[in-house]
Design a protein around this motif. Structure first.
Motif: not given
Length: 120
Positions: A65-71
């Motif tokens: 989920e953190i990766c999704d936010v960064l993307f």
């Protein structure tokens, strides 16, 4: 281990490429086509998913989920014409300000004074 800066820069380059050269079936191209409101909505959704994942037990889910936010933040950056250099410059200014405040506080404590005036 992949270097964070390299990973973010590589991903950002792909995002910029999708903005300039839309690709059929690309999620990134879809976001740019839908526009800023869609991108902002996705950031909000992903931020909420980070919160939910953080309350759970799965480290893997939280990382995803953190990766999704960064993307989605990177997509917004591309949409608004920002770069990682803009972000790192601001972070540097904030760190510099924090260091100056820490030094001022240490000097004040060393001089054994406060900014308050006591009237007895």
């Amino acid at each position: 281990m992949t270097d964070l800066g390299n990973a973010l820069n590589e991903e950002f380059e792909v995002i910029l490429n999708r903005k300039e050269n839309p690709s059929e079936g690309s999620y990134t191209s879809y976001l740019f086509k839908k526009g800023e409101d869609k991108i902002l909505k996705k950031i909000g959704e992903e931020a909420a998913e980070v919160i939910i994942a953080a309350k759970g037990e799965s480290r893997k889910e939280l990382v995803g989920e953190i990766c999704d936010v960064l993307f989605h933040i990177e997509v917004l950056m591309a949409q608004k014409g920002l770069s990682w250099e803009d972000i790192t410059a601001e972070l540097g200014l904030r760190r510099q300000k924090e260091n100056m405040n820490t030094e001022k506080e240490a000097k004040r404590k060393a001089e054994n004074r406060t900014d308050e005036t006591n009237i007895n």
